[in-house]
Structure formats: structure tokens, C-alpha cells
Enzyme design. Structure first.
Site, PDB file in Angstrom:
ATOM      1  NE  ARG A 199      -3.617   2.158   2.795  1.00  9.08           N
ATOM      2  CZ  ARG A 199      -3.368   3.255   3.514  1.00  9.08           C
ATOM      3  NH1 ARG A 199      -2.191   3.434   4.093  1.00  9.08           N
ATOM      4  NH2 ARG A 199      -4.316   4.182   3.646  1.00  9.08           N
ATOM      5  CB  SER A 268     -12.201  -1.604   3.294  1.00  7.00           C
ATOM      6  OG  SER A 268     -10.975  -1.612   2.664  1.00  7.00           O
ATOM      7  CE  LYS A 297      -8.965   4.677   4.628  1.00  7.94           C
ATOM      8  NZ  LYS A 297      -8.597   4.998   3.270  1.00  7.94           N
TER       9      LYS A 297
HETATM   10  C1  LIG Z   1      -6.952  -5.423   5.130  1.00 12.43           C
HETATM   11  C2  LIG Z   1      -7.344  -4.031   4.761  1.00 12.43           C
HETATM   12  N1  LIG Z   1      -8.490  -3.540   5.249  1.00 12.43           N
HETATM   13  C3  LIG Z   1      -8.851  -2.294   4.932  1.00 12.43           C
HETATM   14  C4  LIG Z   1      -8.069  -1.523   4.108  1.00 12.43           C
HETATM   15  C5  LIG Z   1      -8.500  -0.136   3.690  1.00 12.43           C
HETATM   16  O1  LIG Z   1      -8.836  -0.069   2.306  1.00 12.43           O
HETATM   17  P1  LIG Z   1      -9.502   1.276   1.713  1.00 12.43           P
HETATM   18  O2  LIG Z   1     -10.748   1.515   2.457  1.00 12.43           O
HETATM   19  O3  LIG Z   1      -9.607   1.141   0.256  1.00 12.43           O
HETATM   20  O4  LIG Z   1      -8.451   2.374   2.077  1.00 12.43           O
HETATM   21  P2  LIG Z   1      -6.963   2.494   1.527  1.00 12.43           P
HETATM   22  O5  LIG Z   1      -6.144   1.438   2.142  1.00 12.43           O
HETATM   23  O6  LIG Z   1      -6.994   2.354   0.053  1.00 12.43           O
HETATM   24  O7  LIG Z   1      -6.529   3.842   1.969  1.00 12.43           O
HETATM   25  C6  LIG Z   1      -6.894  -2.069   3.607  1.00 12.43           C
HETATM   26  N2  LIG Z   1      -6.091  -1.380   2.791  1.00 12.43           N
HETATM   27  N3  LIG Z   1      -6.559  -3.325   3.951  1.00 12.43           N
HETATM   28  C1  LIG Z   2      -5.690   1.067   5.752  1.00 11.56           C
HETATM   29  C2  LIG Z   2      -6.625   1.066   6.889  1.00 11.56           C
HETATM   30  N1  LIG Z   2      -7.931   0.824   6.729  1.00 11.56           N
HETATM   31  C3  LIG Z   2      -8.630   0.835   7.839  1.00 11.56           C
HETATM   32  S1  LIG Z   2      -7.655   1.195   9.151  1.00 11.56           S
HETATM   33  C4  LIG Z   2      -6.287   1.267   8.179  1.00 11.56           C
HETATM   34  C5  LIG Z   2      -4.911   1.595   8.655  1.00 11.56           C
HETATM   35  C6  LIG Z   2      -4.431   0.768   9.789  1.00 11.56           C
HETATM   36  O1  LIG Z   2      -3.161   1.222  10.116  1.00 11.56           O
HETATM   37  P1  LIG Z   2      -2.539   1.050  11.539  1.00 11.56           P
HETATM   38  O2  LIG Z   2      -2.345  -0.393  11.770  1.00 11.56           O
HETATM   39  O3  LIG Z   2      -1.238   1.802  11.429  1.00 11.56           O
HETATM   40  O4  LIG Z   2      -3.451   1.704  12.521  1.00 11.56           O
END
Ligand SMILES: Cc1ncc(COP(=O)(O)OP(=O)(O)O)c(N)n1
Ligand SMILES: Cc1ncsc1CCOP(=O)(O)O
Ligand SMILES: [Mg+2]
Length: 371
Positions: A199, A268, A297
Site C-alpha cells: 500500500r 474493506s 487512515k
Molecule cells: C486489510 C485491509 N483492510 C482495509 C483496508 C483499507 O482499504 P480502503 O478503504 O480502500 O483504504 P486504503 O487502504 O486504500 O486507503 C486495507 N487497505 N486493507
Molecule cells: C488502511 C486502513 N484501513 C482501515 S484502518 C487502516 C490503517 C491501519 O493502520 P494502523 O495499523 O497503522 O493503525
């Protein structure tokens, strides 16, 4: 005495150098002999490759359906291996028996063994198809059909492997941009990580492509799954195991059309409706969160431990609690019902990612070690 030879002069030691009557092969017969040798060698190659795949399906996966398909293909290949083709064999005179590539002597994982042998079978069947045209047109046609059946077998087997590993994975590392990206990921893989998501929301595509390729290779070596965030095109470009999409990303229907049924799609979800829709859309896994608010996020409200408990009771596919999870609070998330978690900062910012991976896994494995 009639001695067949490939050239027209023949020195026979048994007659003390007296040149005896030699009936040479005609040019046509010589070519036929060569074709027979090629067919013989490639029938063997295809059958051996199939046996190697079959052993994994049978003993590694305990999968009767896949094992049977290998066996059926093996028998179909054997049907073409007639005594006349076997008779053309000349192993001592084959310069190819000594030739090996260093990559053939070492394999990083079961996946590499399987992929190398699928390549071998597919190549052998292609050779059988082309040279078979000079032998028996039906053999050429059958070889072509078998090659397509092997492609299907490969896709089914690789898809099966992916799904199995997904179900077994309890910890999911989602990367963030880092100067030590590869080292951090490798350290986590050494700690037992089996699922990685690349990511990076800001890098340009050339860097993304380069990093995705390297990470995919690393995962391949450690036998872990490699998922790309957001980008189906990038996932396909690097032959990733799948893609992770959000509610605002490309639709699951389109992503599935592009990725096929054997690659993984994760989605998600933040609430019950999104979870039910995701299950109905046949995604392979979901993210459940953010459990806690997180700087990774920004601006996304926490779904809380209540949503984790709902998932524990209602989700029929693998799901990963995500958002603000670390070594200090993982047991609260587990107590709420989570069997799998995804983390960014806990590992990407860890001083010792191997140890943190081992610790998180040890906590997750406390619940149901047999998962
Ligand atoms: C395992 C997992 N869960 C949730 C997310 C978040 O995806 P998304 O809502 O598309 O947000 P971004 O990651 O694209 O900012 C994830 N990446 N992985
Ligand atoms: C990508 C994403 N989607 C929901 S929470 C999250 C980020 C989680 O990051 P962290 O483990 O640093 O709190
Ligand atoms: Mg997204």
C-alpha cells in the site's frame, strides 16, 4: 551382416576394419528417427511433470479431485507412448541429459516446484503438438487439448493454494512508505508472516511497479501471499495473488472480471451492511475496521470493538480486524472475537519486526492453534 548407421561409412571393429555392407538409413528414416526421439523424450517429460504435481495434490493437499485430474492426464499421455516411440530412445547418445540450469537445482518453495513443473509439462505438450503433426495428426490435436487442460489444472491448483493460505493466515501486514521497506517486510516474513499488502498512496507508478515486483518476489521466496492495494492493473502487472479494494475503489464485479476466480479480492468494510454486501459479492476476505481511530487512515471514524464482535458472529469468510491494533491492545481485539488482524504501524515502525510478528502471531495462535 546389415548394420544401420546414421552416416554412410561404417567402421566395424568386429571385422577388423573391413568395411562391411551397410544399409544406411534413408534421409526420411533418419528424420523419422529424430522425431520419434523427440516425441519419446517429451512424453516422458510431460508424464514426469504431471506425477510431481499429482504427488502434491494427493499428499500435500489431500485433494482427490485435483489428484484424479493429474492421473487422468498422465494416463492420456501414456496412451501415446507406443513401443515404436520408446524404441527410438538413445539415452547415452543424448547430449541433453547433462544439461541443467542452476535454477533447476534449487527451489525456494512448493509454489516454485509446482510452477516449474507446470512450465515443463506445458512446454513438453507444445513440443508434442508440433512434432506430433509429423507422426500422427490425432496426437497433435490431443496434445493441444491436454495443454489447455493443464492450463486449467494450473489455474485451479494455484487458486486452491492461494485460498488455503489465505484461510491459514492470521496476521496481515499492510505496508506504508518506508526507506527500509524490503528489509522490514523480509524481517516480518522471517517471523512467520504469510500475507502482505503493498500500500503506497503517493508514489508514482514507476516506483510502485518496481517495489511491487520486489515485494512479490520476496513473498514468493517465503511462500507468502502478495496483495496489491487499490490497483488491479498493478496486481496483474506483477502477477500478484490478489488485490485489496475499498468501498470507493473499482467495483468487485469488474475486478473479478479482470482478475478471474483464482486470484484473491479483499474488500474493506466498516459496518454490517457493507459486510453482508461483500459476502454476497463473493469477495475472498474482508477488512473489518477501523477498530480504533488511526493516523494511518486520517478522518476515518472508528467502527469499534462492537463491529469486531458482530463479524465474529456473522462473517462466513476470512476477515481481518484492522485499525490501530498493536501489541498492547491485540488481546482486547482477540477477546472481542478476532482470529485475524491486519496492521500497518505496529510492524512498519517496529524496531524488531521479526519479534513483533512472532509476538502478534503467538497471541493469535493462542485461540485456535489448528486454524
Ligand atoms: C486489510 C485491509 N483492510 C482495509 C483496508 C483499507 O482499504 P480502503 O478503504 O480502500 O483504504 P486504503 O487502504 O486504500 O486507503 C486495507 N487497505 N486493507
Ligand atoms: C488502511 C486502513 N484501513 C482501515 S484502518 C487502516 C490503517 C491501519 O493502520 P494502523 O495499523 O497503522 O493503525
Ligand atoms: Mg483503497
Amino acid at each position: 551382416m546389415v548394420t544401420r548407421t546414421y552416416d554412410n561409412s561404417h567402421f566395424d571393429e568386429s571385422t577388423n576394419g573391413v568395411v562391411v555392407m551397410v544399409e544406411p538409413y534413408s534421409q526420411k528414416e533418419q528424420v523419422q528417427q529424430v522425431v520419434y526421439r523427440i516425441l519419446d523424450a517429451n512424453l516422458d517429460r510431460a508424464r514426469e511433470g504431471l506425477r510431481i504435481i499429482e504427488e502434491w495434490c494427493r499428499f500435500g493437499l489431500n485433494n482427490a479431485q485435483l489428484s484424479l485430474e493429474c492421473k487422468r492426464l498422465r494416463q492420456e499421455v501414456a496412451k501415446w507412448h507406443t513401443p515404436e516411440l520408446r524404441a527410438a530412445r538413445d539415452t547415452p547418445g543424448d547430449p541433453g541429459t547433462e544439461l541443467t540450469h542452476p535454477q533447476e537445482e534449487e527451489r525456494a518453495s512448493i509454489k516454485s516446484v509446482l510452477q516449474a513443473n507446470f512450465c515443463r509439462i506445458e512446454e513438453a505438450l507444445r513440443v508434442l503438438e508440433e512434432y506430433g503433426k509429423l507422426y500422427h495428426p490425432t496426437m497433435a490435436k490431443a496434445s493441444k487439448q491436454m495443454r489447455y487442460q493443464v492450463y486449467t489444472l494450473e489455474s485451479n491448483l494455484m487458486g486452491h493454494q492461494r485460498h488455503q493460505l489465505l484461510w491459514r493466515s492470521r496476521l496481515y501486514l499492510v505496508t506504508s512508505p518506508s526507506d527500509t521497506l524490503l528489509n522490514t517486510v523480509e524481517a516480518a516474513l522471517k517471523g512467520g508472516l504469510t500475507l502482505l499488502q503493498y500500500r503506497d498512496k503517493t508514489a508514482d507508478d514507476s516506483l510502485r511497479l518496481e517495489q511491487a515486483r520486489k515485494l512479490r518476489q520476496l513473498c514468493h521466496i517465503y511462500g507468502a501471499l502478495f496483495i496489491v492495494n487499490d490497483r488491479v492493473d498493478l496486481a496483474l502487472a506483477v502477477d500478484a495473488d490478489g488485490v485489496h479494494l475499498g468501498q470507493q475503489d473499482m467495483s468487485i464485479t469488474v475486478a473479478r472480471q479482470l482478475l478471474g476466480s483464482q486470484r484473491l479480492i479483499g474488500l474493506s468494510t466498516t459496518n454490517q451492511e457493507e459486510m453482508q454486501r461483500a459476502i454476497a459479492e463473493n469477495v475472498d476476505y474482508i477488512g473489518v475496521g477501523p477498530v480504533y481511530e488511526t493516523p494511518t487512515k486520517v478522518g476515518k471514524a472508528a467502527a469499534g470493538l462492537e463491529y469486531v464482535s458482530y463479524a465474529a458472529k456473522n462473517c462466513s469468510i476470512p476477515w481481518f480486524a484492522i485499525g490501530g491494533i498493536d501489541a498492547n491492545n491485540i488481546n482486547d481485539v482477540i477477546d472481542a472475537g478476532a482470529e485475524r488482524v491486519a496492521v500497518v504501524r505496529s510492524l512498519m515502525q517496529a524496531e524488531q519486526p521479526t519479534l513483533v510478528t512472532q509476538y502478534l502471531l503467538s497471541q493469535l495462535n493462542r485461540i485456535k492453534p489448528e486454524l
